[in-house]
Scaffold this active site. Sequence first.
Site, PDB file in Angstrom:
ATOM      1  N   HIS A  92      36.642  50.361  23.076  1.00 21.80           N
ATOM      2  CA  HIS A  92      35.185  50.206  23.172  1.00 21.80           C
ATOM      3  C   HIS A  92      34.820  50.073  24.649  1.00 21.80           C
ATOM      4  CE1 HIS A  92      31.120  48.678  22.706  1.00 21.80           C
ATOM      5  NE2 HIS A  92      31.199  48.877  21.394  1.00 21.80           N
ATOM      6  N   GLY A 181      23.106  37.598  41.638  1.00 19.73           N
ATOM      7  CA  GLY A 181      24.516  37.586  41.996  1.00 19.73           C
ATOM      8  C   GLY A 181      24.860  38.507  43.142  1.00 19.73           C
ATOM      9  N   PRO A 182      26.140  38.588  43.479  1.00 15.18           N
ATOM     10  CA  PRO A 182      26.590  39.402  44.613  1.00 15.18           C
ATOM     11  C   PRO A 182      26.391  40.893  44.369  1.00 15.18           C
ATOM     12  CG  PRO A 182      28.465  38.596  43.341  1.00 15.18           C
ATOM     13  CD  PRO A 182      27.259  37.906  42.790  1.00 15.18           C
ATOM     14  N   SER A 186      33.771  41.752  41.335  1.00 19.09           N
ATOM     15  CA  SER A 186      35.179  41.382  41.348  1.00 19.09           C
ATOM     16  C   SER A 186      35.912  42.162  40.260  1.00 19.09           C
ATOM     17  CB  SER A 186      35.331  39.884  41.091  1.00 19.09           C
ATOM     18  OG  SER A 186      36.651  39.570  40.693  1.00 19.09           O
ATOM     19  N   LYS A 189      36.481  40.206  37.100  1.00 14.01           N
ATOM     20  CA  LYS A 189      35.340  39.705  36.324  1.00 14.01           C
ATOM     21  C   LYS A 189      34.400  40.812  35.868  1.00 14.01           C
ATOM     22  CE  LYS A 189      35.258  35.228  38.733  1.00 14.01           C
ATOM     23  NZ  LYS A 189      34.433  34.324  39.582  1.00 14.01           N
ATOM     24  N   GLY A 190      34.216  41.851  36.689  1.00 10.45           N
ATOM     25  CA  GLY A 190      33.279  42.909  36.359  1.00 10.45           C
ATOM     26  C   GLY A 190      31.848  42.455  36.541  1.00 10.45           C
TER      27      GLY A 190
END
Length: 299
Positions: A92, A181-182, A186, A189-190
């Site tokens: 998926h 967020g940035p 990462s 983490k995605g």
Amino acid sequence: MLNKMLACGKVYISESRNRAALESIEQAAKIFSEAAIVNKFVDVTYNRVGYTVVSRLTPKSSQDSFPLRDAAFAMVKAALETIDFELHSGTHPRLGVVDHICFHPLAHTSLDQAASIAKSLAADIGSKLKVPTFLYGAANESGSLLDSIRRELGYFNPSSGGIQWSGGSKSVSLPLKPDAGPIQASPSKGVILIGASPWVANYNVPVFSTDIAAVRRIAKKVSERGGGLPSVQAMGLAHGDGVTEVACNLLEPSKVGGDRVQLEVERLAKEEGLGVGKGYFTDLSPDKIIESYMKLNPF
């Protein structure tokens, strides 16, 4: 008629095989007494789990008093601490450890209230957990749709063998600027997509074939994007030995429901010479969700 205000969040996490991680995520939500997980749908082949979390709201709820947001944030934090996106694989598509969260109004709650929860959660995840977070639907200022953001982020592109999504992104740079967020992701983490919308149902139909190209043709013809059923989005995804699924989002299930999708998939599969099994929903109906929550948290 229920005269209270409720909302639910569907939290989709890219993991189904790590029981310790799932237990940690579920325990994180239990800290918040007014929030409850009323449904859990685990798909081992997809390596994905979907939680339906519900909480009551009040007419004067402020951004400091959203138990649903706080429970979702705790689940996201636990997921990021226990799951490494670079080690994940499944059939998926996904964009991060926590792939997607959608808030839906229930009972007398408005869509704007659900959107406020989504925006508040995105801000917290971006600032405190440092994960790029994208808003969609009623939570996005321009109303950008989940499907369009996913396409721009490469969601529908398998990374292995044409049917498998494995590991994190090869590039930390993002083609879109996140809402919170940035600006770089990462690999472990995605990214996360968070939105608010009226009720969306997920309905999957098994096709007894490993011919992924044929099932993807069926999925395209079923979907509105391919000229098929209005308000239906569909993908063809490998789903175990001898089965490929037509996985559908029903954006207006009161108008085009699972029965109609089932018949259309059967018709198209017959043209391809393929057999079809009975489809299934991955979540409860809104009425059942309210009923389940009321049993757990009576007013």
